[in-house]
Design a protein around this motif. Structure first.
Motif, PDB file in Angstrom:
ATOM      1  N   ILE A 213     -43.107  11.964  -1.236  1.00 34.60           N
ATOM      2  CA  ILE A 213     -42.897  12.264   0.518  1.00 34.60           C
ATOM      3  C   ILE A 213     -41.634  11.837   0.861  1.00 34.60           C
ATOM      4  O   ILE A 213     -41.059  10.838   0.462  1.00 34.60           O
ATOM      5  N   LEU A 214     -40.898  12.360   1.767  1.00 29.66           N
ATOM      6  CA  LEU A 214     -39.630  12.017   2.129  1.00 29.66           C
ATOM      7  C   LEU A 214     -39.093  12.713   3.358  1.00 29.66           C
ATOM      8  O   LEU A 214     -39.406  13.924   3.619  1.00 29.66           O
ATOM      9  N   ASN A 215     -38.431  11.828   4.195  1.00 26.11           N
ATOM     10  CA  ASN A 215     -37.551  12.425   5.397  1.00 26.11           C
ATOM     11  C   ASN A 215     -36.281  11.764   4.651  1.00 26.11           C
ATOM     12  O   ASN A 215     -35.748  10.721   5.359  1.00 26.11           O
ATOM     13  N   PRO A 216     -35.302  12.444   4.367  1.00 26.66           N
ATOM     14  CA  PRO A 216     -34.032  11.949   3.877  1.00 26.66           C
ATOM     15  C   PRO A 216     -32.909  11.728   4.898  1.00 26.66           C
ATOM     16  O   PRO A 216     -33.049  12.649   5.746  1.00 26.66           O
ATOM     17  N   PRO A 217     -31.856  11.054   4.667  1.00 23.37           N
ATOM     18  CA  PRO A 217     -30.732  11.162   5.531  1.00 23.37           C
ATOM     19  C   PRO A 217     -30.045  12.674   5.240  1.00 23.37           C
ATOM     20  O   PRO A 217     -29.740  13.076   4.187  1.00 23.37           O
ATOM     21  N   TYR A 218     -29.876  13.427   6.268  1.00 22.11           N
ATOM     22  CA  TYR A 218     -29.316  14.721   6.083  1.00 22.11           C
ATOM     23  C   TYR A 218     -27.841  14.718   5.973  1.00 22.11           C
ATOM     24  O   TYR A 218     -27.266  15.693   5.572  1.00 22.11           O
ATOM     25  N   SER A 219     -27.189  13.527   6.336  1.00 25.06           N
ATOM     26  CA  SER A 219     -25.755  13.593   5.723  1.00 25.06           C
ATOM     27  C   SER A 219     -25.394  13.669   4.374  1.00 25.06           C
ATOM     28  O   SER A 219     -24.238  13.800   3.808  1.00 25.06           O
ATOM     29  N   ALA A 220     -26.623  13.301   3.516  1.00 27.24           N
ATOM     30  CA  ALA A 220     -26.194  13.145   2.177  1.00 27.24           C
ATOM     31  C   ALA A 220     -26.251  14.623   1.574  1.00 27.24           C
ATOM     32  O   ALA A 220     -26.431  15.629   2.208  1.00 27.24           O
ATOM     33  N   GLU A 221     -25.770  14.642   0.269  1.00 30.06           N
ATOM     34  CA  GLU A 221     -25.345  15.799  -0.505  1.00 30.06           C
ATOM     35  C   GLU A 221     -26.827  17.039  -0.429  1.00 30.06           C
ATOM     36  O   GLU A 221     -27.761  16.694  -0.282  1.00 30.06           O
TER      37      GLU A 221
ATOM     38  N   ALA B  89     -35.743  12.480  -7.316  1.00 25.81           N
ATOM     39  CA  ALA B  89     -37.366  11.820  -7.468  1.00 25.81           C
ATOM     40  C   ALA B  89     -38.030  12.773  -8.400  1.00 25.81           C
ATOM     41  O   ALA B  89     -38.819  12.261  -9.275  1.00 25.81           O
ATOM     42  N   LEU B  90     -37.879  14.093  -8.389  1.00 24.83           N
ATOM     43  CA  LEU B  90     -38.972  14.953  -9.196  1.00 24.83           C
ATOM     44  C   LEU B  90     -38.465  15.213 -10.579  1.00 24.83           C
ATOM     45  O   LEU B  90     -39.280  15.119 -11.306  1.00 24.83           O
ATOM     46  N   SER B  91     -37.171  14.524 -10.889  1.00 25.53           N
ATOM     47  CA  SER B  91     -36.706  14.640 -12.147  1.00 25.53           C
ATOM     48  C   SER B  91     -37.391  13.413 -12.784  1.00 25.53           C
ATOM     49  O   SER B  91     -37.523  13.486 -14.094  1.00 25.53           O
ATOM     50  N   MET B  92     -38.079  12.484 -11.944  1.00 29.07           N
ATOM     51  CA  MET B  92     -38.690  11.215 -12.477  1.00 29.07           C
ATOM     52  C   MET B  92     -40.123  11.217 -12.793  1.00 29.07           C
ATOM     53  O   MET B  92     -40.823  10.467 -13.077  1.00 29.07           O
ATOM     54  N   MET B  93     -40.667  12.685 -12.368  1.00 24.24           N
ATOM     55  CA  MET B  93     -42.006  13.074 -12.218  1.00 24.24           C
ATOM     56  C   MET B  93     -42.483  13.800 -13.234  1.00 24.24           C
ATOM     57  O   MET B  93     -42.012  14.723 -13.427  1.00 24.24           O
ATOM     58  N   ASN B  94     -43.734  13.521 -13.743  1.00 20.22           N
ATOM     59  CA  ASN B  94     -44.191  14.448 -14.735  1.00 20.22           C
ATOM     60  C   ASN B  94     -45.108  15.642 -14.206  1.00 20.22           C
ATOM     61  O   ASN B  94     -45.523  16.621 -14.542  1.00 20.22           O
ATOM     62  N   LYS B  95     -45.908  15.222 -13.000  1.00 18.31           N
ATOM     63  CA  LYS B  95     -46.901  15.894 -12.421  1.00 18.31           C
ATOM     64  C   LYS B  95     -46.994  15.330 -11.031  1.00 18.31           C
ATOM     65  O   LYS B  95     -46.601  14.511 -10.330  1.00 18.31           O
ATOM     66  N   GLY B  96     -47.923  16.247 -10.182  1.00 17.56           N
ATOM     67  CA  GLY B  96     -48.199  15.804  -8.914  1.00 17.56           C
ATOM     68  C   GLY B  96     -47.593  16.810  -7.731  1.00 17.56           C
ATOM     69  O   GLY B  96     -47.391  17.934  -8.149  1.00 17.56           O
ATOM     70  N   TYR B  97     -47.625  16.240  -6.712  1.00 19.02           N
ATOM     71  CA  TYR B  97     -47.001  17.120  -5.632  1.00 19.02           C
ATOM     72  C   TYR B  97     -45.904  16.398  -4.815  1.00 19.02           C
ATOM     73  O   TYR B  97     -46.015  15.274  -4.987  1.00 19.02           O
ATOM     74  N   ALA B  98     -45.116  17.190  -4.013  1.00 18.64           N
ATOM     75  CA  ALA B  98     -44.051  16.489  -3.096  1.00 18.64           C
ATOM     76  C   ALA B  98     -44.053  17.396  -1.975  1.00 18.64           C
ATOM     77  O   ALA B  98     -44.180  18.570  -1.875  1.00 18.64           O
ATOM     78  N   ALA B  99     -43.986  16.582  -0.808  1.00 19.42           N
ATOM     79  CA  ALA B  99     -43.972  17.112   0.531  1.00 19.42           C
ATOM     80  C   ALA B  99     -42.656  16.406   1.359  1.00 19.42           C
ATOM     81  O   ALA B  99     -42.605  15.377   1.557  1.00 19.42           O
ATOM     82  N   ILE B 100     -41.703  17.303   1.488  1.00 18.87           N
ATOM     83  CA  ILE B 100     -40.439  16.637   2.354  1.00 18.87           C
ATOM     84  C   ILE B 100     -40.201  17.340   3.593  1.00 18.87           C
ATOM     85  O   ILE B 100     -40.337  18.614   3.736  1.00 18.87           O
ATOM     86  N   ILE B 101     -39.642  16.681   4.406  1.00 16.84           N
ATOM     87  CA  ILE B 101     -39.104  17.346   5.779  1.00 16.84           C
ATOM     88  C   ILE B 101     -37.752  17.147   5.790  1.00 16.84           C
ATOM     89  O   ILE B 101     -37.240  16.130   5.534  1.00 16.84           O
TER      90      ILE B 101
END
Length: 682
Positions: free
Chosen positions: A483-491, A501-513
Motif C-alpha cells: 500500500i502506498l501514497n508516495p511523494p509525488y515529486s519523486a521520479e 516494491a513490486l520487484s521484491m514481491m512474488n505474489k499478492g496485491y498492491a493498491a496505491i494512490i
C-alpha cells in the motif's frame, strides 16, 4: 400530607458487597485506602464526579492479574436507591456526555454505573492501564425489608473509546474470584463493538481529537516562542511515550514528576528521556532502534533553552502539561485511528511549503487508507509493507484490518492473543526517510500496541534490502500486500517506489494512490516495466478535492495483482469515483469538514466489491462510472481511461428529435395564429 423521604440503603449495600469480596479472598481497598500510587494519582487528578478538580474516590478498588500477567483495575461504585443503577442514552450507551460533549456531571454523580465509568476514564487518561472493569451496584429494601441489589458490569477500554460496554447480567461478584477470573477475562476479550457502533464512536472521538489538536498547536504556536515545527513534533512524541507507561512495570510520567531543576542529569528533559528509555526497554524495542529514537528525541528535549526555568517552571514542563491535559485521554482511547497523522497535519498546517514539498508531506485520509487496504485484500495472514510510510496511517489501517479479521476468524482466546502479537511484531513493515515524520510513524505504531517493530528510518529506493529491519534481519520480509501514497515529486510522480516494491514481491496485491499524470505519461517507462511482471486490475479516478486544503492534484488509485504478466487482452476496470458521496471543506472553525451526503460509506465498499467481483456489484455508482477496457503494454500512458461516449444517434434519438421539432412547430403555429387574431380584432 407530607411525602416521606426514602432513606438511602447505601451503607447496607456496601456492607453486603464488601463481605462478598472478603469471602472471595480478594485484596480490596475501600474509599479512603490507597491501591497504588499511579491509580490513586489519576483519580485525584481527573475532574471529580461533580465537575470539580480531583478527589475521585470509588467505594472499592481492586487490581487483579490474569494468566497472561496483564493487570485489570476493578472500580466499584455503590448507590442506595432503586433505579439509580445506570443512566443510558438513546443508543444504550452510558450517558456521561451532554449533546455539546461536555461531561454530564448530574448523571455521573447520581448513578452507580455512570460514576464507575467516569472513574475508569480517569485511569485511561492518566495511567498505563488501558482495560478497566467498572462495576455499579445499587440496592433497595423489598416489601419484606430485605436488601435487593442491582449490578451493572461494564468493560471500559481504549478499544471502546472509553464509552464502556455492558458485559452481562450478574447477581453477585463471584466472577472476580481467582478460579473464575480468567474465564471472565476471556469473555471480556471476546466483547466487540458492532461495525456501526465502532464507526459512530470513532467519528465522535475523532472530532474531539481534531479540536484538541488544533487547540494545542495554536496554544504552542502562539505562546511558546522558539519552538520550530520539528521541535513541536519531537516534544509531543517524547511526552506521549513518557506518559504511556506499561501496566505494573513502568509508571507513566506525571506533571508532578517534573521539577524544572537545573541540576545536570535531573532537568525536565533528562527525566523525560529516562522515562522514554524505560518504556522502550520494557516493550522490547530492538536496541538499535531504541538508541535511534532516544538520540533523535534527546537532541530536542535536552536543549538548554527549553529546560531553563523561568519563574520556577521550564518551557518543556509547561508544554508537557498542556499535552497531557489536552490529549491524554485521546491518545489512549483513540488508538485505532491515525492519531499522529492528525497530529502531523495539524503541526504542519502553519508552514508554507512549495507545491512539491507540500505534496510530499500530505498524509492519506483515514477512509482512503481503509479503501487502499481493502483493495490490497489485506487479511490476518497478510504481510504488508509501505515504502513511504509517513505517519504510518496506511499501516495503522492495515493493522486494524488484520486484527479485526483475526478476531472474526479466531475460536480460541489464546490463539488470538498469539496472532495479535505476531501481526504487530512480524507482519508489518514501513520505510520513512524524513526523521521527524519517521518519529511520528514509530509513535503511531507504539500507541497501537506495538506495531513499530519494523518501522525503518531508511531510503526505500537506495538503502532498503528487502529484509526485516529488526529482529529477523537475515530474513526477507515475505510481503503479500503493498500500500502506498508516495511523494509525488519523486521520479514518475512516485511510481519508482511501486516498481521497486513490486520487484521484491512474488505474489499478492498492491493498491496505491498517486497523481493522475503518473498514468497518463509522466511515468511511461516505469509503467511499462511494472507491467512485465504485474497485472493492472483497476484504475480508479478519485475526487479532485480529496486533499482539500493540503493539495489540489487529481489522484488515481491503481490496483495490481503481483507476479502476473499483464497482456493486452487482460481486462482493466476503469472506475470514475469523483462523486464518492462526501463533501469536503477547509474551514478552520468548522465542526466537521467531511460530510457524508450521498451514501459515501456504501460507495466506498462498492468500489472494493467492483474490483473484486466485477460489474454485477454496480448499485450506487452508474453505468457511466464503470468501464471495462484494455491498455497497451507498450505505451504505459493509457491508464486513466473513461467510459466511451457513443455519439452515433440511435433510432430512438431520431424519433425524439422529430417529435420535439413537430411539437415546436405546432406551438409556433398556434402562437402566430393567436397574434393574427388579436391584430384583426377577433
Amino acid at each position: 400530607m407530607v411525602k416521606t423521604k426514602i432513606q438511602s440503603v447505601e451503607p447496607m449495600v456496601s456492607d453486603l458487597v464488601n463481605n462478598w469480596l472478603k469471602d472471595y479472598g480478594l485484596d480490596y481497598k475501600l474509599e479512603q485506602e490507597p491501591l497504588n500510587s499511579e491509580i490513586d494519582k489519576a483519580l485525584n487528578e481527573y475532574s471529580s464526579k461533580s465537575g470539580g478538580k480531583g478527589g475521585n474516590r470509588p467505594d472499592v478498588k481492586l487490581l487483579l492479574q490474569d494468566k497472561h500477567m496483564d493487570y485489570w483495575p476493578i472500580l466499584i461504585e455503590y448507590k442506595g436507591y432503586k433505579n439509580k443503577l445506570e443512566k443510558l442514552n438513546k443508543d444504550s450507551q452510558v450517558d456521561n456526555r451532554k449533546v455539546n460533549n461536555d461531561p454530564n456531571y448530574t448523571n455521573i454523580n447520581s448513578f452507580a454505573v455512570n460514576g464507575a465509568v467516569h472513574y475508569a476514564n480517569a485511569l485511561l487518561h492518566y495511567t498505563s492501564y488501558t482495560n478497566v472493569i467498572s462495576v455499579g451496584i445499587t440496592g433497595y429494601k423489598n416489601e419484606n425489608g430485605k436488601i435487593q441489589t442491582q449490578i451493572g458490569v461494564y468493560f471500559v477500554s481504549k478499544d471502546n473509546f472509553g464509552i464502556g460496554q455492558k458485559l452481562d447480567d450478574y447477581t453477585d461478584l463471584s466472577f472476580l474470584k481467582s478460579n473464575n477470573f480468567d474465564d471472565f477475562v476471556e469473555k471480556v476479550r471476546s466483547l466487540e463493538l458492532t461495525m456501526d457502533e465502532a464507526e459512530k464512536l470513532k467519528e465522535q472521538r475523532e472530532k474531539e481529537i481534531d479540536a484538541s489538536l488544533t487547540k494545542l498547536n495554536n496554544d504552542i504556536y502562539q505562546n511558546e516562542k522558539g519552538l520550530g515545527e520539528d521541535d513541536r513534533v519531537y516534544i509531543v512524541a517524547a511526552s506521549i511515550i513518557a506518559t504511556l507507561g506499561v501496566a505494573g512495570k513502568v509508571k507513566p510520567l506525571n506533571k508532578e514528576d517534573l521539577f524544572s531543576s537545573t541540576e545536570e542529569g535531573n532537568r525536565d528533559g533528562d527525566i523525560i528521556i529516562r522515562k522514554v528509555n524505560s518504556f522502550l526497554k520494557e516493550k522490547n524495542i530492538p536496541i538499535a532502534k531504541k538508541e535511534l529514537i532516544i538520540r533523535t528525541l534527546k537532541n530536542t528535549v535536552t536543549t538548554d533553552n527549553i529546560n531553563n526555568p523561568i519563574n520556577g517552571e521550564s518551557q518543556l514542563k509547561r508544554v508537557f502539561s498542556k499535552i497531557v491535559d489536552d490529549l491524554g485521554i485521546y491518545y489512549k482511547i483513540g488508538l485505532n485511528t491515525d492519531f499522529t497523522g492528525k497530529l502531523f497535519n495539524e503541526m504542519y498546517s502553519w508552514l508554507r511549503f512549495s507545491q512539491d514539498k507540500l505534496n510530499d508531506v500530505v498524509l492519506t485520509p483515514s477512509y482512503v487508507a481503509k479503501l487502499l487496504v481493502k483493495l490490497a485484500r489485506v487479511d490476518k495472514d497478510s504481510y504488508v509493507w509501505d515504502f513511504a510510510t509517513g505517519s504510518a496511517g496506511l499501516l495503522v489501517a492495515a493493522m486494524n484490518e488484520m486484527l479485526n479479521d483475526a478476531k472474526e476468524k479466531s475460536t480460541s482466546p489464546d490463539e488470538l492473543y498469539k496472532k495479535e502479537a505476531e501481526i504487530k511484531a512480524n507482519q508489518l513493515l514501513g520505510l520513512e526517510v524524513l526523521s521527524s515524520v519517521y518519529m511520528l510513524a514509530v509513535l503511531n505504531m507504539i500507541m497501537m500496541g506495538d506495531g513499530s517493530s519494523n518501522i525503518i528510518n531508511e531510503d526505500s529506493l537506495t538503502q532498503f534490502n528487502g529484509k526485516y529491519g529488526y529482529g529477523k534481519t537475515d530474513e526477507k520480509f515475505p510481503a503479500t500486500a503493498f500500500i502506498l501514497n508516495p511523494p509525488y515529486s519523486a521520479e514518475g510522480n512516485g511510481m519508482i517506489f511501486v516498481k521497486r516494491a513490486l520487484s521484491m514481491m512474488n505474489k499478492g496485491y498492491a493498491a496505491i494512490i498517486i497523481q493522475g499524470s503518473a498514468g497518463s505519461g509522466k511515468a511511461r517507462d516505469i509503467n511499462k516495466e511494472i507491467l512485465k511482471s504485474n497485472r493492472l486490475l483497476a484504475s480508479i479516478k478519485m475526487p479532485v478535492d480529496l486533499f482539500v486544503g493540503k493539495s489540489s492534484v487529481q489522484t488515481y488509485i491503481y490496483v495490481f495483482r503481483v507476479g502476473e504478466i499483464h497482456e493486452n487482452d487482460c481486462l482493466v476496470q476503469f472506475i470514475d469515483f469523483t462523486n464518492d458521496g462526501y463533501t469536503r471543506s477547509n474551514r478552520k472553525k468548522a465542526s466537521n469538514n467531511l460530510r457524508d451526503i450521498d451514501h459515501a460509506k456504501e460507495k466506498y465498499q462498492e468500489v472494493v466489491d467492483l474490483v473484486k467481483y466485477g460489474k454485477g456489484k454496480l448499485n450506487y455508482l452508474s453505468e457511466l462510472d464503470y468501464y471495462e477496457g484494455y491498455i497497451d503494454v507498450t505505451k504505459g500512458d493509457d491508464w486513466n481511461q473513461t467510459a466511451p461516449i457513443d455519439l452515433k444517434p440511435s433510432l430512438d434519438d431520431f424519433k425524439k428529435s422529430i417529435g420535439n421539432y413537430l411539437a415546436w412547430e405546432v406551438s409556433s403555429m398556434l402562437t402566430n395564429q393567436h397574434v393574427e387574431d388579436k391584430s384583426m380584432g377577433k
